[in-house]
Design a protein around this motif. Structure first.
Motif, short mmCIF file in Angstrom:
data_model
loop_
_atom_site.label_atom_id
_atom_site.label_comp_id
_atom_site.label_asym_id
_atom_site.label_seq_id
_atom_site.Cartn_x
_atom_site.Cartn_y
_atom_site.Cartn_z
N UNK A 140 36.30 53.71 41.32
CA UNK A 140 37.65 53.80 40.76
C UNK A 140 37.77 53.18 39.38
N UNK A 141 36.71 52.55 38.88
CA UNK A 141 36.73 51.94 37.56
C UNK A 141 35.88 52.79 36.63
N UNK A 142 36.41 53.16 35.47
CA UNK A 142 35.61 53.96 34.52
C UNK A 142 34.30 53.25 34.15
N UNK A 143 33.23 54.01 34.04
CA UNK A 143 31.90 53.44 33.74
C UNK A 143 31.87 52.68 32.42
N UNK A 144 32.75 53.05 31.49
CA UNK A 144 32.74 52.39 30.18
C UNK A 144 33.74 51.24 30.09
N UNK A 145 34.28 50.82 31.22
CA UNK A 145 35.25 49.71 31.23
C UNK A 145 34.58 48.45 30.70
N UNK A 146 35.30 47.66 29.92
CA UNK A 146 34.75 46.45 29.30
C UNK A 146 34.64 45.27 30.24
N UNK A 147 35.14 45.39 31.47
CA UNK A 147 35.13 44.26 32.40
C UNK A 147 33.73 43.81 32.78
N UNK A 148 33.63 42.51 33.01
CA UNK A 148 32.37 41.92 33.45
C UNK A 148 32.40 41.61 34.94
N UNK A 149 33.57 41.19 35.42
CA UNK A 149 33.80 41.00 36.84
C UNK A 149 35.09 41.73 37.19
N UNK A 150 35.20 42.11 38.45
CA UNK A 150 36.35 42.88 38.90
C UNK A 150 36.92 42.23 40.14
N UNK A 151 38.21 41.97 40.09
CA UNK A 151 38.91 41.35 41.21
C UNK A 151 39.59 42.44 42.02
N UNK A 152 39.16 42.62 43.26
CA UNK A 152 39.77 43.58 44.17
C UNK A 152 40.76 42.77 45.01
#
Length: 161
Positions: free
Chosen positions: A118-130
């Motif tokens: 659900x997150x675009x492959x080019x997203x700048x995030x390093x960690x993702x909080x679900x």
């Protein structure tokens, strides 16, 4: 004989592993470190194949990378840099627990190479909080040194999804 420490891109990869993966592992395992050193000791003793630890990875392929990067962090990074990065990781772990108070987090993903579904492959995030309400927040981390100058456009935390 002088120890051989990583430099350049290899060191950057390990540095980012410390500030991204270590907090994810701590949070997903319910560990509340008291310091950067405490976090480091925890990570050295953890089984990254445990069910709680696996929640940190978007793909099982990242688990083998994580094992190698954790080993390298404690054997191939200069002690002064390691301490600084562990202190940064401790602060990020505290941020995760503070965020959890206002919006409960289900788990934290390490966005090493592959982003969560659900997150675009080019997203700048390093960690993702679900979060427990199924929303996701991507966090871009720039944990520097006392005298370093991180890019100004990337020094924020922003909900993007």
């Amino acid at each position: 004989m002088m120890a051989r420490f990583l430099t350049g891109g290899q060191q950057t990869t390990i540095n980012s592993t410390i500030t991204e993966l270590f907090p994810a592992l701590a949070f997903n395992n319910g560990f509340r470190p008291k310091s950067g050193d405490d976090l480091g000791q925890f990570v050295q003793s953890i089984n990254v194949n445990s069910l709680k630890s696996k929640k940190s990875f978007t793909t099982t392929a990242d688990i083998s990378n994580a094992k190698k990067f954790i080993e390298d962090a404690f054997s191939k990074i200069q002690p002064k840099i390691l301490k600084e990065k562990l202190d940064n990781a401790f602060g990020i772990t505290q941020y995760l627990y503070e965020s959890n108070k206002s919006n409960p987090i289900n788990n934290v993903f390490w966005g090493y190479r592959i982003k969560p579904r659900g997150v675009p492959a080019n997203h700048a995030g390093d960690i993702f909080l679900m979060f427990k309400d199924k929303t996701i927040s991507g966090v871009s981390l720039k944990a520097g040194t006392e005298k370093s100058a991180e890019p100004l456009l990337n020094t924020y935390v922003r909900t993007t999804l």
